[in-house]
Design a protein around this motif. Structure first.
Motif, PDB file in Angstrom:
ATOM      1  N   GLY A 109       0.786  -1.386  -0.026  1.00  0.00           N
ATOM      2  CA  GLY A 109      -0.011   0.049  -0.080  1.00  0.00           C
ATOM      3  C   GLY A 109       0.988   1.170  -0.055  1.00  0.00           C
ATOM      4  N   LEU A 110       2.158   1.093   0.259  1.00  0.00           N
ATOM      5  CA  LEU A 110       2.972   2.329   0.163  1.00  0.00           C
ATOM      6  C   LEU A 110       2.814   2.872  -1.171  1.00  0.00           C
ATOM      7  CD1 LEU A 110       6.302   1.026   2.114  1.00  0.00           C
ATOM      8  CD2 LEU A 110       4.559   3.108   2.557  1.00  0.00           C
ATOM      9  N   LEU A 111       2.891   2.103  -2.493  1.00  0.00           N
ATOM     10  CA  LEU A 111       3.204   2.734  -3.649  1.00  0.00           C
ATOM     11  C   LEU A 111       2.020   3.438  -4.285  1.00  0.00           C
ATOM     12  CD1 LEU A 111       4.851  -0.229  -5.635  1.00  0.00           C
ATOM     13  CD2 LEU A 111       6.067   1.827  -4.702  1.00  0.00           C
ATOM     14  N   ASN A 130       0.810  -8.981  -4.688  1.00  0.00           N
ATOM     15  CA  ASN A 130       0.645  -7.938  -5.947  1.00  0.00           C
ATOM     16  C   ASN A 130       0.368  -6.756  -5.577  1.00  0.00           C
ATOM     17  OD1 ASN A 130       1.844 -10.111  -7.572  1.00  0.00           O
ATOM     18  ND2 ASN A 130      -0.468 -10.645  -8.034  1.00  0.00           N
ATOM     19  N   GLU A 131       1.400  -5.878  -5.448  1.00  0.00           N
ATOM     20  CA  GLU A 131       1.219  -4.362  -5.202  1.00  0.00           C
ATOM     21  C   GLU A 131       0.830  -3.824  -6.622  1.00  0.00           C
ATOM     22  OE1 GLU A 131       2.826  -0.766  -2.195  1.00  0.00           O
ATOM     23  OE2 GLU A 131       3.701  -2.639  -2.752  1.00  0.00           O
ATOM     24  N   VAL A 169       5.672  -6.830  -7.529  1.00  0.00           N
ATOM     25  CA  VAL A 169       5.331  -7.877  -6.370  1.00  0.00           C
ATOM     26  C   VAL A 169       6.105  -7.544  -5.119  1.00  0.00           C
ATOM     27  CG1 VAL A 169       5.897 -10.450  -5.880  1.00  0.00           C
ATOM     28  CG2 VAL A 169       5.364  -9.746  -8.307  1.00  0.00           C
ATOM     29  N   HIS A 170       5.172  -7.416  -4.141  1.00  0.00           N
ATOM     30  CA  HIS A 170       5.619  -7.065  -2.721  1.00  0.00           C
ATOM     31  C   HIS A 170       6.043  -8.113  -2.037  1.00  0.00           C
ATOM     32  CE1 HIS A 170       5.517  -3.692   0.442  1.00  0.00           C
ATOM     33  NE2 HIS A 170       5.581  -5.016   1.167  1.00  0.00           N
ATOM     34  N   ARG A 171       7.271  -8.259  -1.622  1.00  0.00           N
ATOM     35  CA  ARG A 171       7.731  -9.353  -0.907  1.00  0.00           C
ATOM     36  C   ARG A 171       7.843  -9.321   0.625  1.00  0.00           C
ATOM     37  NH1 ARG A 171      11.267  -8.282  -5.432  1.00  0.00           N
ATOM     38  NH2 ARG A 171      10.964 -10.123  -6.824  1.00  0.00           N
TER      39      ARG A 171
END
Length: 587
Positions: free
Chosen positions: A79-81, A140-141, A146-148
């Motif tokens: 959710g940062l992006l 998946n952001e 791909v958010h790890r």
């Protein structure tokens, strides 16, 4: 958590409070009846000095101060992006929706949405042994990143449980790890103190260029992935436009743009433009892989100091996932001015031009968090943070402390020149004052990926531009007429290089970005003209005849040739060069 203290003194953004037993340095506190956010920056017995990140007007002695028992930290997770934050990571869009167009003091809205669920895919199973930096699962952001979800630093052990494939909010436990100290629960939401660099396995030498699409940067003064660069220049020389171009086009997976103390209208332009831009790599909105941190000049000065650390900490988080991150800081001069103001309020001994004596070490702490690294974890992924900081020296004086301290640290110097800007030459990077210490490291990439004679062309271009500078001194004394034909042709060569290659139109839909291979093809055509021109001058052809050749205007317009027509038109220009020189020799 410390007991409540009491405000005893208010000095602008700095507050002193007594009865702060048990407090720690850099502990977060809530100040006054409105609960303004602040951070302890000095302690003496039970008296704490606090820098407040919100406007302190209206505070009075006797109001309470409450310690929170944690350092200034950022929230990290999906959710940062795509978000726009202020200097202390409050989401500005959510604040506007919640409280209106004006920020109310003491407002505390979480940086990440607690209600949204994210589709989690586990990559480990119970019984697996994991260590700091290992990937527990992915989210998946958006469509491109791909958010790890990683094992937090300092944690390791056996996986007791792991959530199955499904949607979870960020505060829900998705794994339990049995450690030496006991059982640790892991959530998608993590926190990290901004003044502490996140650990890495080891640092690597930066060898791959960060392609920006700006010809003068990529060709003459490249920055490597994991490198550091400074862009100093006076007012009106185009610092912000250069930063915008790098944010739009840099070859990085994640872009973080920190507007630190810049004018509100400039940040407003960014907030209008960037959400509307299409990502040239994916076709998706560019904001899907960007984070904006807006801390304008009319916001509290202390938050300006925090915004830089907020940005670099978020950058480290995505670097640890194995991504290449580019961070633009515009500008570090405004950050340094915040340090100077707070230092003055603390009555510290001033250094040069009133800046604190620790200015150089603070700048070094920031830039040294850049780099190309092998991340923690068993997979040993590689990630990088490239930091590009704008510097705003008053009157364009590069001898002032912020510029000089920055130059001791960074390895790329793009010196913006007001004289070039006044001549409408953009980017206004002075090729005689600028330098890059990464050139020798990235040359192998250019030779391998673009052309084996790349370095030869680049070296010859710099020789011509330096020779032009020497000849201009002679021309000022005796005039151009006395120069021999070979030197007159050097002046024509430098003029063609400036007009056809070094000058680039940021707002033209085609010229705004040049691929490495296009840059090489443009240089190759220009030097094809130079080779035939040198031969013609040696045979007695007047330089004035070369100056009026029709093909020169076509060379000057190479940058705006549509990409789909590039191969055909460049071939036509090459044929025209040969034909027109053949006609001149016949005459």
């Amino acid at each position: 958590m410390s007991d409540n203290g009491i405000i005893t003194r208010i000095i602008g953004p700095v507050v002193q409070a007594e009865k702060m037993q048990g407090s720690r340095m850099y502990e977060l506190v809530r100040v006054g009846n409105e609960g303004l956010m602040g951070e302890i920056i000095a302690l003496e017995t039970d008296t704490a000095t606090i820098q407040v990140y919100e406007e302190t007007a209206g505070l009075i002695p006797g109001e309470p101060v409450r310690g929170l028992g944690i350092p200034l930290s950022v929230e990290l997770g999906p959710g940062l992006l795509g978000n726009i934050y202020d200097g202390i990571q409050r989401p500005l869009e959510q604040m506007r929706d919640s409280i209106g167009d004006f920020i109310i003091r003491g407002t505390d809205i979480p940086a990440l949405d607690r209600t949204k669920s994210w589709d989690f895919i586990p990559l480990v199973k119970p019984g697996d042994i994991v260590q700091s930096g290992d990937v527990l699962g992915t989210v998946n952001e958006g469509k491109t990143i791909v958010h790890r979800i990683m094992v937090p630093p300092g944690t390791g052990g056996s996986v007791l449980s792991i959530a199955g494939t499904g949607a979870y909010p960020i505060e829900e436990t998705i794994a339990e790890i049995k450690t030496v100290a006991g059982t640790q629960k892991v959530r998608m939401l993590q926190r990290w103190p901004v003044r502490t660099a996140r650990p890495v396995h080891k640092k690597l030498e930066p060898v791959d260029p960060l392609i920006t699409g700006q010809r003068i940067i990529d060709t003459l003064f490249p920055i490597a992935k994991g490198g550091t660069a400074a862009v100093p220049g006076p007012f009106g020389s185009g610092k912000t436009v250069v930063q915008h171009q790098l944010a739009k086009w840099a070859d990085a997976d994640i872009i973080i743009y920190v507007g630190c103390g810049e004018r509100g209208n400039e940040m407003a332009d960014i907030l209008r433009q960037f959400p509307a831009l299409a990502d040239p790599r994916t076709g998706e909105p560019l904001m899907n892989r960007m984070i904006l941190i807006a801390n304008t000049s009319n916001m509290p000065v202390a938050a300006r100091e925090a915004s830089i650390y907020t940005g670099i900490t978020i950058a480290e988080y995505y670097r640890d996932m194995g991504y290449d991150v580019a961070l633009m800081a515009d500008s570090t001069s405004r950050w340094a001015e915040a340090l100077r103001e707070i230092s003055g309020r603390l009555e510290e001994m001033p250094g040069e031009e009133g800046y604190p004596a620790y200015l150089g070490s603070r700048l070094a702490d920031f830039y040294e968090r850049a780099g190309r690294v092998v991340t923690c974890g068993r997979t040993g992924n590689q990630g990088s943070i490239s930091v590009i900081g704008a510097v705003s020296p008053q009157g364009g004086d590069f001898s002032e402390p912020v510029t000089q301290n920055t130059l001791r640290i960074v390895k790329v110097f793009w010196a913006l020149d007001s004289d070039l800007a006044y001549k409408r030459h953009f980017p206004a990077i002075n090729w005689l004052m600028s330098y890059s210490l990464y050139s020798s490291l990235v040359n192998a990439w250019w030779h391998r990926e673009v052309a084996p004679d790349w370095e030869i062309l680049k070296t010859e271009m710099m020789r011509i531009l330096q020779k032009e500078s020497e000849l201009e001194e002679v021309v000022k004394l005796v005039g151009p007429e006395v120069l021999p034909p070979a030197d007159k042709f050097v002046l024509l060569q430098a003029e063609i290089l400036r007009d056809a290659f070094l000058m680039q139109y940021a707002f033209h839909p085609v010229d705004t970005y040049s691929t490495p291979k296009r840059q090489y093809r443009m240089l190759h055509l220009i030097f094809s003209y130079f080779a035939l021109g040198t031969r013609a001058v040696g045979e007695g052809v007047a330089v004035e005849s070369l100056r009026v050749m029709p093909v020169i205007s076509r060379l000057a317009r190479m940058g705006i040739i549509p990409h789909q027509d590039e191969t055909r038109v460049f071939s036509e220009i090459e044929s025209e060069i040969a034909a027109q020189f053949e006609n001149i020799r016949k005459v």
